[in-house]
Motif scaffolding. Structure first.
Motif, PDB file in Angstrom:
ATOM      1  N   ASN A   1       0.817  -1.303  -0.211  1.00  0.00           N
ATOM      2  CA  ASN A   1      -0.217   0.039  -0.142  1.00  0.00           C
ATOM      3  C   ASN A   1       0.867   1.220   0.002  1.00  0.00           C
ATOM      4  O   ASN A   1       0.612   2.410  -0.371  1.00  0.00           O
ATOM      5  N   ILE A   2       2.143   1.046   0.394  1.00  0.00           N
ATOM      6  CA  ILE A   2       2.933   2.279   0.445  1.00  0.00           C
ATOM      7  C   ILE A   2       4.298   2.563  -0.460  1.00  0.00           C
ATOM      8  O   ILE A   2       5.053   3.100  -0.195  1.00  0.00           O
TER       9      ILE A   2
ATOM     10  N   GLU B   1      -4.880  -2.022  -4.215  1.00  0.00           N
ATOM     11  CA  GLU B   1      -6.314  -2.327  -3.948  1.00  0.00           C
ATOM     12  C   GLU B   1      -5.954  -2.816  -2.314  1.00  0.00           C
ATOM     13  O   GLU B   1      -5.433  -4.288  -2.051  1.00  0.00           O
ATOM     14  N   THR B   2      -6.072  -2.151  -1.284  1.00  0.00           N
ATOM     15  CA  THR B   2      -5.809  -2.414   0.021  1.00  0.00           C
ATOM     16  C   THR B   2      -6.846  -3.519   0.528  1.00  0.00           C
ATOM     17  O   THR B   2      -7.936  -3.636   0.246  1.00  0.00           O
ATOM     18  N   CYS B   3      -6.141  -4.696   1.269  1.00  0.00           N
ATOM     19  CA  CYS B   3      -6.736  -5.840   1.577  1.00  0.00           C
ATOM     20  C   CYS B   3      -7.702  -5.581   2.664  1.00  0.00           C
ATOM     21  O   CYS B   3      -7.422  -4.594   3.426  1.00  0.00           O
ATOM     22  N   ASP B   4      -8.793  -6.606   2.760  1.00  0.00           N
ATOM     23  CA  ASP B   4      -9.518  -6.439   3.922  1.00  0.00           C
ATOM     24  C   ASP B   4      -8.857  -7.049   4.901  1.00  0.00           C
ATOM     25  O   ASP B   4      -8.505  -8.313   5.335  1.00  0.00           O
ATOM     26  N   ASN B   5      -8.179  -6.084   5.864  1.00  0.00           N
ATOM     27  CA  ASN B   5      -7.344  -6.609   7.020  1.00  0.00           C
ATOM     28  C   ASN B   5      -8.141  -6.642   8.419  1.00  0.00           C
ATOM     29  O   ASN B   5      -7.235  -6.241   9.445  1.00  0.00           O
TER      30      ASN B   5
ATOM     31  N   ASN C   1      -3.303  -5.652  -2.731  1.00  0.00           N
ATOM     32  CA  ASN C   1      -3.183  -6.481  -3.926  1.00  0.00           C
ATOM     33  C   ASN C   1      -2.529  -5.287  -4.744  1.00  0.00           C
ATOM     34  O   ASN C   1      -3.236  -4.407  -4.620  1.00  0.00           O
ATOM     35  N   LEU C   2      -1.649  -5.826  -5.828  1.00  0.00           N
ATOM     36  CA  LEU C   2      -1.234  -4.889  -6.640  1.00  0.00           C
ATOM     37  C   LEU C   2      -1.665  -4.985  -8.045  1.00  0.00           C
ATOM     38  O   LEU C   2      -1.594  -6.220  -8.646  1.00  0.00           O
ATOM     39  N   SER C   3      -2.349  -4.114  -8.914  1.00  0.00           N
ATOM     40  CA  SER C   3      -3.052  -4.438 -10.127  1.00  0.00           C
ATOM     41  C   SER C   3      -2.371  -3.564 -11.278  1.00  0.00           C
ATOM     42  O   SER C   3      -1.948  -2.453 -10.978  1.00  0.00           O
ATOM     43  N   PHE C   4      -2.010  -4.364 -12.366  1.00  0.00           N
ATOM     44  CA  PHE C   4      -1.323  -3.713 -13.529  1.00  0.00           C
ATOM     45  C   PHE C   4      -2.243  -4.223 -14.679  1.00  0.00           C
ATOM     46  O   PHE C   4      -2.851  -5.084 -14.929  1.00  0.00           O
TER      47      PHE C   4
END
Length: 381
Positions: free
Chosen positions: A158-159, A189-193, A204-207
């Motif tokens: 996320n960072i 996409e920040t995970c449900d933590n 999660n990282l989307s490309f």
């Protein structure tokens, strides 16, 4: 079993880590979890003490400490709180990749970013057999590579300002490369933590057809696979040490609680079921610590079976952290689920840690496959 006596320097550094972890980190743990990130003042402190650069190569101005030293210090830090330590920015697991790569394969541009800028690296690897159905795909077109899809959850994703990714391309070749957010685009996409490790910035990282050039490739083929193997050996040992710190914290808290709380005019610890459980927790911790020290020493000495030791260590640490933190919650009874007591957070963080770095069964299966392959090789020879 190994014979091991910490050096005076290791003892001194570990004592500082225990004090910092037990006081500063423990005190700010709930606030960090509520905010979802680690407070900048705490980061400044940990950076000043040198705890963020222990695994980094000396060529990048890191401390490059032996693993046997690092595991003692990380255990001490995570005695304060695992979630907070997992949320520290910096090179993270990527430091182990850079440590393995060595000076010759670190590009000058990478060296510049790490040394001169505030750089946070997220490390994602999707080449293992269990990730064969990964949603992240890599294709080659002329002299450029195209990355498409979404990664598995990644710590610090996320960072992250930079990414190190290991993945097989459409031809089946393993490619290890790095991306820079200033020129390579990806969505976060920040995970449900809600489960745990909220401070770790897991995402999660989307490309969307993100392209990168040949000069961003660190290694290919067998060389890339070797780097990933060696890097993960180190990562598993370091993560196991962090988990051990949380296990010790949970044991100490539960032991003190049961020794001071009474039922039927006697301390809870006097009841047979309670004392049995505490004894089991102690044995679990001692077993995990021995695994960690053995694996760390084997890796420092470049032992041929270091990877096998690391897999066994992670299996033991995952199994241990689940048992110890769950036991701590049970020993506190109803209080174990109340946020006024830290054990419920530690149990949630433990579960999230296991999910993030792989369940016990995965490490047991991989270690079993190694043993069978080694046995078959001996028989055939």
């Amino acid at each position: 079993m190994i014979s091991f006596e910490p050096t005076d320097e290791e003892k001194a550094f570990t004592e500082v880590a225990y004090k910092f972890g037990g006081e500063d980190i423990r005190r700010s743990a709930r606030e960090n979890e509520q905010k979802g990130f680690v407070h900048h003042e705490l980061i400044d402190q940990v950076n000043h003490l040198g705890f963020l650069t222990m695994e980094e190569p000396e060529s990048l101005d890191g401390m490059q400490l032996p693993l046997i030293s690092q595991v003692q210090i990380l255990e001490a830090l995570c005695y304060g709180d695992l979630g907070t330590v997992q949320g520290f920015p910096g090179l993270g697991d990527g430091a182990s990749v850079l440590r393995v790569i060595g000076d010759q394969q670190i590009h000058e541009e990478q060296r510049h970013f790490v040394k001169e800028n505030s750089c946070t690296i997220a490390f994602a690897e999707e080449v293992a057999e269990e990730m064969a159905q990964s949603r992240l795909k890599l294709t080659k077109s002329n002299n450029a590579y195209m990355l498409h899809g979404k990664s598995e959850p990644v710590r610090l994703g996320n960072i992250a300002t930079h990414l190190i990714i290991g993945i097989k391309d459409d031809a089946g070749e393993t490619i290890l490369f790095w991306l820079d957010k200033s020129r390579n685009k990806w969505e976060v996409e920040t995970c449900d933590n809600r489960l745990g490790l909220r401070e770790a910035n897991i995402a999660n990282l989307s490309f969307d057809e993100a392209s990168f050039s040949e000069n961003q490739i660190i290694a290919k083929g067998n060389n890339a696979e070797k780097i990933l193997q060696l890097a993960y050996t180190r990562i598993y040992i370091l993560q196991a040490a962090k988990q051990l710190g949380l296990m010790v914290a949970a044991l100490d808290y539960a032991t003190e609680y049961t020794a001071t709380r009474k039922a039927f005019q006697q301390p809870l610890a006097k009841f047979q079921g309670v004392s049995f459980r505490i004894a089991q927790m102690v044995m679990e911790i001692k077993m995990v610590r021995n695994h960690i020290w053995q694996a760390a020493k084997a890796t420092d000495d470049s032992h041929s079976n270091a990877e096998g030791y690391a897999l066994s260590t992670m299996f033991a640490a995952h199994k241990g952290i689940r048992f110890v933190t769950d036991s701590a919650v049970q020993l506190l009874g109803g209080h174990g689920y109340v946020q006024e007591y830290p054990v419920e957070k530690w149990m949630r963080d433990a579960q999230a840690q296991v999910i993030l770095y792989g369940r016990e069964r995965e490490f047991l299966t991989r270690r079993g496959d190694q043993i069978l392959a080694e046995t078959e090789k001996k028989v055939m020879s």
